[in-house]
Design a protein around this motif. Structure first.
Motif, PDB file in Angstrom:
ATOM      1  N   HIS A 128       0.827  -1.201   0.000  1.00  0.00           N
ATOM      2  CA  HIS A 128       0.000   0.000   0.000  1.00  0.00           C
ATOM      3  C   HIS A 128       0.868   1.262   0.000  1.00  0.00           C
ATOM      4  N   LEU A 129       1.809   1.308   0.930  1.00  0.00           N
ATOM      5  CA  LEU A 129       2.619   2.515   1.058  1.00  0.00           C
ATOM      6  C   LEU A 129       3.624   2.644  -0.089  1.00  0.00           C
ATOM      7  N   ALA A 145      -3.881   2.519  -3.502  1.00  0.00           N
ATOM      8  CA  ALA A 145      -3.736   3.888  -3.019  1.00  0.00           C
ATOM      9  C   ALA A 145      -5.014   4.704  -3.191  1.00  0.00           C
ATOM     10  N   ALA A 146      -6.056   4.094  -3.770  1.00  0.00           N
ATOM     11  CA  ALA A 146      -7.344   4.781  -3.895  1.00  0.00           C
ATOM     12  C   ALA A 146      -8.159   4.678  -2.599  1.00  0.00           C
ATOM     13  N   SER A 147      -7.692   3.920  -1.617  1.00  0.00           N
ATOM     14  CA  SER A 147      -8.425   3.749  -0.347  1.00  0.00           C
ATOM     15  C   SER A 147      -8.472   5.063   0.436  1.00  0.00           C
ATOM     16  N   PRO A 148      -9.454   5.195   1.348  1.00  0.00           N
ATOM     17  CA  PRO A 148      -9.587   6.425   2.121  1.00  0.00           C
ATOM     18  C   PRO A 148      -8.329   6.730   2.947  1.00  0.00           C
ATOM     19  N   ALA A 149      -7.886   7.977   2.892  1.00  0.00           N
ATOM     20  CA  ALA A 149      -6.661   8.388   3.571  1.00  0.00           C
ATOM     21  C   ALA A 149      -6.785   8.237   5.097  1.00  0.00           C
ATOM     22  N   GLY A 150      -7.972   8.524   5.638  1.00  0.00           N
ATOM     23  CA  GLY A 150      -8.150   8.469   7.090  1.00  0.00           C
ATOM     24  C   GLY A 150      -7.992   7.056   7.645  1.00  0.00           C
ATOM     25  N   TRP A 203      -6.288   4.619   6.361  1.00  0.00           N
ATOM     26  CA  TRP A 203      -4.905   4.156   6.287  1.00  0.00           C
ATOM     27  C   TRP A 203      -3.981   4.927   7.222  1.00  0.00           C
ATOM     28  N   ARG A 204      -4.291   6.182   7.478  1.00  0.00           N
ATOM     29  CA  ARG A 204      -3.525   6.909   8.491  1.00  0.00           C
ATOM     30  C   ARG A 204      -3.632   6.147   9.816  1.00  0.00           C
ATOM     31  N   CYS A 259      -1.591   2.976   9.836  1.00  0.00           N
ATOM     32  CA  CYS A 259      -0.161   3.308   9.986  1.00  0.00           C
ATOM     33  C   CYS A 259       0.177   3.598  11.442  1.00  0.00           C
ATOM     34  N   LEU A 260      -0.709   4.320  12.114  1.00  0.00           N
ATOM     35  CA  LEU A 260      -0.408   4.718  13.486  1.00  0.00           C
ATOM     36  C   LEU A 260      -0.546   3.539  14.454  1.00  0.00           C
TER      37      LEU A 260
END
Lengths: 288, 288
Positions: free
Chosen positions: B193-194, B228-233, B235-236, B239-240
């Protein structure tokens, strides 16, 4: 667009497809295949990709109005001086090499400034993971991006003829200068490919138990790494042909990932969100 | 497997799907939805994901034989002490969080050693880019990898029950210790993903003219960057939640790409070939 004699140097997947596409559309009276292997040339002849064959580069070029160089990039660079010397004045020479800066620079050194044959660089983005004339097709260039890479030194009439040629084969013509071509192609083709290779090598380093990983891999992994199934030899050559641009792109990508790692490690929630958002937005613009 | 009362804390995509799957298969007499929003709970009730609803965590847990925690990871970690205190002895508690080491360690600190409720970590790898109970489905776990993460401290009978539960919902159970789970999931899901995010950001850095790039992007680019089309929130947060493991994986990937860049720059044809070959072989073993 119609030419008397088209010569194709190298009758593999791309060269063979150019021949088949031209013959199907009746764009040339005669299509001459030039190559080093009689066997490969005979196969192209049988498949209807060419009308005639010769292993003599000079003989093949001498009578041609249009020459398409379709051998590997290093080979194209090697034969350019002989092609420039042999072709008749006004003949147009183009190529299908995936790296343009080195080929175009070499051509501009060896082609005469005035009154000789005219060179225009091309890169039709077609052909997949297969190679060889057996996979050639008259429709390979339908809807393919065909990049044409003139410089200030290129004859404008020749550029137009080459663009008309790719359009006649069904391609969508894009004009770019050779350096920008190399950077963009590297960004949209080489980088994703090598990123996939990196993901696979890193996954193997993190846990080499492929059997266990195979139970857990999700669909995203299959998509993301699909390109890495391509033949290693083909991609080694691509890497070497465009080495400076690719190495620079990879270093940039590595830096970008280091920064992302650092944001994640220190919990920069907003910076992470912003990068994910930017990537998503840019993808939407690229693939509307 | 049949339980009297199943309680689901958090009735979003995963929690709602657990409820629908259990009710469809008749695996529980009663399914109680616990949540903070009456509106969301009502929607789950209307959709048939739960039989009853409550906004009172203690009330919801007190009578349950099986509790599934299906809220975001940070929230699961937050409620574990109250769940451990309220559930009756012998009740089994599991979760659906995508990070396991922190959740399991926390559970082992707050659940009693003897005679109380029993915790077993789970991670059903299901659900895509959507979220919310509206996208829930009784078949979400069919053929999904459901990872169960016991440690030496986990009750073996409870592990078996939880594994039977996911199998009853159609899942393919995989047993992994929590740390290895986090590393492997990071390798096969977070890294690709990243990497895709990195490729997009780097492409934008190399040439920000998205309109020009869009004329040239090939199919490989679409596949490689799809995730990378997935929602940014979403995946943030991922990641955290798994930050150390992800940051380490990204640094390794970045190093791997730097080395590849260096091989390419200096023209190490054999080393490049070998890496491309290894990546290809490893992919074949992962996706036979």
């Amino acid at each position: 667009l119609q030419v008397n004699t088209l010569a194709i140097y190298g009758v593999g997947l791309l060269g063979g497809s150019v021949g088949m596409a031209v013959r199907k559309r009746g764009l040339a009276r005669r299509v001459v295949g030039i190559g080093r292997s009689v066997e490969r040339l005979s196969r192209a002849l049988e498949m209807g990709a060419i009308d005639e064959m010769t292993t003599d580069l000079e003989e093949g070029c001498a009578g041609a109005d249009l020459v398409v160089l379709a051998s590997p990039v290093s080979n194209i660079i090697g034969v350019l001086p002989r092609v420039a010397e042999t072709c008749k004045p006004g003949a147009i020479v183009t190529d299908v090499g995936s790296t343009k800066a080195t080929i175009v620079a070499r051509a501009e050194r060896v082609f005469p400034r005035d009154g000789g044959p005219l060179f225009v660089g091309s890169h039709p983005m077609a052909g997949g993971e297969q190679s060889g004339v057996l996979f050639a097709s008259a429709d390979l260039f339908e809807n393919a991006s065909c990049i044409v890479t003139p410089t200030a030194a290129t004859d404008p009439g020749a550029v137009e003829q080459v663009e008309r040629f790719w359009r006649a084969l069904g391609g969508r013509v894009v004009r770019l200068d050779p350096e920008r071509h190399d950077r963009i192609v590297s960004a949209v083709s080489h980088l994703p490919h090598l990123a996939a290779v990196g993901v696979l090598l890193t996954a193997a380093e993190i846990d080499e138990d492929a059997e266990m990983l195979s139970k857990i891999v999700a669909g995203g992994f299959r998509d993301t790494t699909r390109v890495a199934a391509s033949p290693a030899g083909l991609w080694r050559d691509i890497c070497l042909e465009n080495r400076d641009v690719i190495a620079e792109g990879l270093d940039r990508l590595a830096e970008c990932l280091h920064h992302l790692a650092s944001d994640i490690r220190t919990g920069e929630a907003e910076a992470i969100f912003e990068k994910l958002r930017q990537a998503r937005e840019f993808r939407k613009r690229l693939l509307p």
